[in-house]
Scaffold this motif. Structure first.
Motif: not given
Length: 137
Positions: A72-97
């Motif tokens: 599963r996906i987890a936050k490094v700081n121990g927090g809950k994975v939220g939609i904002g985190t997933m936006f950064l991971r999926s959408f912004v990461g996708g833009i970088v790629y």
């Protein structure tokens, strides 16, 4: 908080392949039935985006494929994975790629295979990692 029990390259790849088979193919078929087009269409794009953003946010970092593999996906700081985190991971990461013409994706695969913490570029962008640990209640 430190990265614990990181999931390696092959588990992550298998989880993505399972997501493509179990979720992606049905979404594509439904998209074809709705739009009449097998090409990328608004329905498949929207459904895949919602799946990538919402499912891990409400299901403790799991997607269907990740759940099947036990990662599963987890936050490094121990927090809950939220939609904002997933936006950064999926959408912004996708833009970088996309901007790097896929070279960033190749580098990410090498990072997951070679780094001790198994984090890729999109993990660094979002402050996440993929782990084999179960979520805490």
């Amino acid at each position: 908080m430190a990265v614990t029990n990181p999931a390696g390259f092959w588990k992550r790849l298998l989880a993505n392949l399972l997501d493509a088979i179990v979720i992606g193919i049905p979404i594509s078929v439904i998209g074809y039935l709705i739009t009449g087009s097998m090409e990328t269409n608004w329905f498949t794009t929207l459904a895949n985006l919602l799946y990538a953003l919402v499912v891990p946010a409400v299901w403790y970092g799991y997607t269907v494929g990740k759940r099947m593999i036990g990662i599963r996906i987890a936050k490094v700081n121990g927090g809950k994975v939220g939609i904002g985190t997933m936006f950064l991971r999926s959408f912004v990461g996708g833009i970088v790629y996309f901007i790097t013409f896929g070279i960033g994706l190749i580098i990410s695969a090498i990072m997951v295979a070679a780094r001790e913490d198994k984090r890729s570029i999109h993990d660094f962008i979002a402050g996440t990692y993929v782990t084999t640990e179960k979520p805490t209640a």
